[in-house]
Design an enzyme around this catalytic site. Structure first.
Site, PDB file in Angstrom:
ATOM      1  CG  ASP A 175      -0.303  -0.544   2.476  1.00 49.55           C
ATOM      2  OD1 ASP A 175       0.929  -0.518   2.555  1.00 49.55           O
ATOM      3  OD2 ASP A 175      -1.030  -0.976   3.371  1.00 49.55           O
ATOM      4  CG  ASP A 180      -8.958  -1.398  11.989  1.00 48.72           C
ATOM      5  OD1 ASP A 180      -7.986  -2.075  11.590  1.00 48.72           O
ATOM      6  OD2 ASP A 180      -9.373  -0.395  11.375  1.00 48.72           O
ATOM      7  CG  HIS A 207      -5.871  -2.301   8.980  1.00 49.84           C
ATOM      8  ND1 HIS A 207      -6.001  -1.087   9.624  1.00 49.84           N
ATOM      9  CD2 HIS A 207      -4.531  -2.519   8.924  1.00 49.84           C
ATOM     10  CE1 HIS A 207      -4.815  -0.615   9.939  1.00 49.84           C
ATOM     11  NE2 HIS A 207      -3.899  -1.463   9.529  1.00 49.84           N
ATOM     12  CD  GLU A 211      -8.795   0.690   8.054  1.00 50.62           C
ATOM     13  OE1 GLU A 211      -8.910  -0.257   8.864  1.00 50.62           O
ATOM     14  OE2 GLU A 211      -8.061   1.661   8.256  1.00 50.62           O
TER      15      GLU A 211
HETATM   16  C1  F6R Z   1       1.509  -1.595   6.095  1.00 52.56           C
HETATM   17  C2  F6R Z   1       0.207  -2.216   6.253  1.00 52.56           C
HETATM   18  C3  F6R Z   1      -0.591  -2.143   7.521  1.00 52.56           C
HETATM   19  C4  F6R Z   1       0.228  -2.489   8.766  1.00 52.56           C
HETATM   20  C5  F6R Z   1      -0.640  -2.409  10.004  1.00 52.56           C
HETATM   21  C6  F6R Z   1       0.168  -2.637  11.266  1.00 52.56           C
HETATM   22  O1  F6R Z   1       1.991  -1.776   4.788  1.00 52.56           O
HETATM   23  O2  F6R Z   1      -0.252  -2.764   5.299  1.00 52.56           O
HETATM   24  O3  F6R Z   1      -1.672  -3.031   7.424  1.00 52.56           O
HETATM   25  O4  F6R Z   1       0.760  -3.779   8.631  1.00 52.56           O
HETATM   26  O5  F6R Z   1      -1.248  -1.149  10.069  1.00 52.56           O
HETATM   27  O6  F6R Z   1       1.068  -1.587  11.454  1.00 52.56           O
HETATM   28  P1  F6R Z   1       2.249  -1.698  12.508  1.00 52.56           P
HETATM   29  O7  F6R Z   1       3.174  -2.750  12.026  1.00 52.56           O
HETATM   30  O8  F6R Z   1       2.909  -0.330  12.474  1.00 52.56           O
HETATM   31  O9  F6R Z   1       1.614  -2.031  13.815  1.00 52.56           O
END
Ligand code: F6R
Length: 241
Positions: free
Chosen positions: A66, A134, A136, A141
């Site tokens: 992303d 959450d 995701h 989401e």
């Molecule tokens: C990042 C991504 C997000 C993160 C998620 C957890 O490319 O796709 O889904 O993996 O938000 O973020 P962290 O690792 O910072 O807790």
């Protein structure tokens, strides 16, 4: 679904082993990469192995999950910048073979082309994932259809709050992203998900209970053939008892 509960350092090493095994055994490996704080320890371990001469990224192609909409790759909060900084600048990967969705220009068109590019490259061999509090994965989401391909997505308030730690103020966090969809992720032949820390307990508990619902995007993984989940022992050790 395989579950491994290990000290965090060991998780980084084991996941780096999974990457190393693929990179050394396949002529042209295709990696699916993630940003955020979770995979950084794995990237550090991979850089170390490259520096020790144990691993080369010369034939690797990578696709990231992303990118924030509105940030170009030179912006220090863009995920392209993150990847250069945390991995690509430190190994012998050909940057022309590293792909991050483009968050500027015609997002719809960028999204359509991204899935086609992944397919044309032969599909992702190994996808690494973090998880949002959450539930995701990438920026899919709650409520995202399971058949979604790469698309533009709106971040939830919870995600914006979680990600504010990387920005000067919460008002600076972009509210939209271009993200691989759940169906794009599910095409990966092998998936490794890492969850570290207490704010992931809720989503992981629901995942491990076997839930499959749009309300919990990560739960789509309950229908994938080859998923390993790495949980840190400090937080999830209680699951062993
Ligand atoms: C990042 C991504 C997000 C993160 C998620 C957890 O490319 O796709 O889904 O993996 O938000 O973020 P962290 O690792 O910072 O807790």
């Amino acid at each position: 679904m395989k579950i491994k509960i290990l000290p965090t350092d060991q998780i980084y090493k084991e996941v780096a082993d999974v990457f190393s095994n693929l990179i050394t055994s396949k002529e042209y490996p295709i990696l699916g990469l993630a940003t955020g704080s979770t995979p950084v320890g794995v990237y550090n371990e991979l850089i170390k192995r490259y520096q020790e001469g144990k691993l080369s990224f010369k034939n690797v192609t990578s696709f990231n999950l992303d990118e924030y909409v509105g940030l170009d790759g030179n912006h220090d909060q863009s995920y392209r910048y993150f990847m250069n900084h945390h991995l690509f600048n430190h190994v012998d990967i050909d940057k022309n073979k590293t792909f991050v969705p483009l968050g500027i220009g015609d997002i719809k068109d960028n999204a359509k082309k991204y899935d086609l590019m992944i397919d044309a490259a032969g599909g992702i061999d190994l996808q690494i994932l973090g998880i949002g509090s959450d539930g995701h994965i990438a920026f899919n989401e709650p409520g995202t259809p399971f058949d979604a391909l790469t698309h533009e997505a709106e971040l939830t308030e919870m995600t914006i709050k979680d990600n504010a730690r990387f920005f000067e103020s919460i008002g600076d966090v972009p509210t939209r992203a271009i993200t691989m969809g759940l169906a794009s992720i599910m095409k990966a032949r092998k998936i490794v998900l890492i969850a570290l820390g207490k704010n992931k307990v809720d989503a992981i508990t629901r995942l491990l209970n076997g839930e499959v619902s749009l309300d919990l995007p990560v739960s789509v993984l309950n229908t994938h053939q080859d998923v390993t989940i790495y949980l840190d022992k400090e937080t999830f050790g209680y699951l062993e008892k």
